[in-house]
Design a protein around this motif. Structure first.
Motif, short mmCIF file in Angstrom:
data_model
loop_
_atom_site.label_atom_id
_atom_site.label_comp_id
_atom_site.label_asym_id
_atom_site.label_seq_id
_atom_site.Cartn_x
_atom_site.Cartn_y
_atom_site.Cartn_z
N MET A 34 1.10 -1.35 0.07
CA MET A 34 -0.18 -0.09 -0.10
C MET A 34 0.73 1.49 0.06
N GLY A 35 0.36 2.12 -0.94
CA GLY A 35 1.31 3.69 -0.76
C GLY A 35 0.53 4.87 -1.50
N TRP A 36 1.41 5.62 -1.54
CA TRP A 36 0.79 6.62 -1.93
C TRP A 36 1.83 7.56 -3.37
N TYR A 37 1.26 8.05 -4.18
CA TYR A 37 1.78 8.12 -5.68
C TYR A 37 1.33 9.65 -5.77
N ARG A 38 2.03 10.35 -6.22
CA ARG A 38 1.03 11.88 -6.14
C ARG A 38 0.98 12.09 -8.00
N GLN A 39 0.07 13.38 -8.63
CA GLN A 39 0.59 13.86 -9.63
C GLN A 39 0.04 15.40 -9.99
N PRO A 41 -0.13 19.06 -11.80
CA PRO A 41 -0.50 19.63 -13.08
C PRO A 41 0.77 19.21 -13.91
N GLY A 42 0.19 18.59 -15.23
CA GLY A 42 1.15 18.63 -16.25
C GLY A 42 2.54 17.85 -16.50
N LYS A 43 2.07 17.02 -15.01
CA LYS A 43 3.24 15.73 -15.15
C LYS A 43 2.73 14.48 -14.92
N GLN A 44 3.77 14.28 -14.33
CA GLN A 44 3.50 12.52 -14.72
C GLN A 44 3.15 11.86 -13.11
N ARG A 45 1.99 11.01 -12.83
CA ARG A 45 2.07 10.63 -11.22
C ARG A 45 3.85 9.94 -10.74
N GLU A 46 3.36 10.37 -9.95
CA GLU A 46 5.32 10.33 -9.73
C GLU A 46 5.31 9.29 -7.94
N LEU A 47 5.96 7.92 -7.87
CA LEU A 47 5.31 7.66 -6.32
C LEU A 47 6.18 8.35 -5.23
N VAL A 48 5.46 8.65 -4.07
CA VAL A 48 5.68 9.36 -3.33
C VAL A 48 6.45 8.39 -2.04
N ALA A 49 5.70 7.09 -1.97
CA ALA A 49 6.01 6.27 -0.43
C ALA A 49 5.31 4.95 -0.78
N THR A 50 5.57 4.09 -0.08
CA THR A 50 5.18 2.87 -0.14
C THR A 50 5.57 1.69 1.50
N MET A 51 4.53 0.94 1.35
CA MET A 51 4.95 0.01 2.51
C MET A 51 4.51 -1.32 2.13
N THR A 52 4.85 -2.33 2.61
CA THR A 52 4.25 -3.47 2.47
C THR A 52 3.77 -3.91 3.34
N ARG A 53 3.55 -5.31 3.31
CA ARG A 53 2.66 -6.40 4.59
C ARG A 53 3.84 -5.73 6.11
N ILE A 54 4.70 -6.39 5.59
CA ILE A 54 6.05 -7.15 6.49
C ILE A 54 6.49 -5.62 7.08
N PRO A 87 6.50 24.28 -2.16
CA PRO A 87 5.05 24.82 -3.13
C PRO A 87 5.36 23.15 -4.22
N GLU A 88 6.70 22.79 -4.10
CA GLU A 88 7.23 21.51 -4.95
C GLU A 88 6.43 20.29 -4.77
N ASP A 89 6.10 20.33 -3.90
CA ASP A 89 3.94 18.89 -3.10
C ASP A 89 3.64 18.89 -3.61
N THR A 90 3.06 19.90 -4.22
CA THR A 90 1.76 20.47 -4.18
C THR A 90 0.98 20.04 -5.63
N ALA A 91 -0.01 18.97 -5.90
CA ALA A 91 -0.50 17.96 -6.19
C ALA A 91 -1.80 17.58 -5.90
#
Length: 116
Positions: A34-39, A41-54, A87-91
């Motif tokens: 499970m985790g988080w991505y962000r997008q 404006p005008g940019k591709q969706r990118e990984l922010v952080a993920t965590m496995t079940r363990i 500000p660059e975290d805006t998404a």
């Protein structure tokens, strides 16, 4: 099937903090990563952080040391604590999850705006 619902986005000033939460329902007990991505404006969706079940984590270089992902397997929730926001975290931030059959699920997204 799994449903993901995010909460916690909003407007914050630079240097501030926000906490995003994602609750999974349906066949949530089958979820592995499970985790988080962000997008932005005008940019591709990118990984922010993920965590496995363990508990193995993966962070984007841009958020290391500022963001922390956590997970409650019993409640099928994942949380992203975001500190020292820029500000660059805006998404639009999306919750994502992968189940044991490698099916990928997305939440509908929550807006995070960092601005003075």
């Amino acid at each position: 099937q799994v449903q993901l619902v995010e909460s916690g986005g909003g407007l914050v000033q630079p240097g501030g903090s926000l906490r995003l939460s994602c609750a999974a329902s349906g066949s949530a007990s089958t979820l592995n990563t499970m985790g988080w991505y962000r997008q932005a404006p005008g940019k591709q969706r990118e990984l922010v952080a993920t965590m496995t079940r363990i508990g193995n984590t993966n962070y984007a270089d841009s958020v290391k040391g500022r963001f922390t992902i956590s997970r409650d397997n019993a409640k099928n929730t994942v949380t992203l604590q975001m500190n020292t926001l820029k500000p660059e975290d805006t998404a639009v931030y999306y919750c994502a999850a992968v189940d044991s059959s490698w099916r990928l699920y997305w939440g509908q997204g929550t807006q995070v705006t960092v601005s003075s």
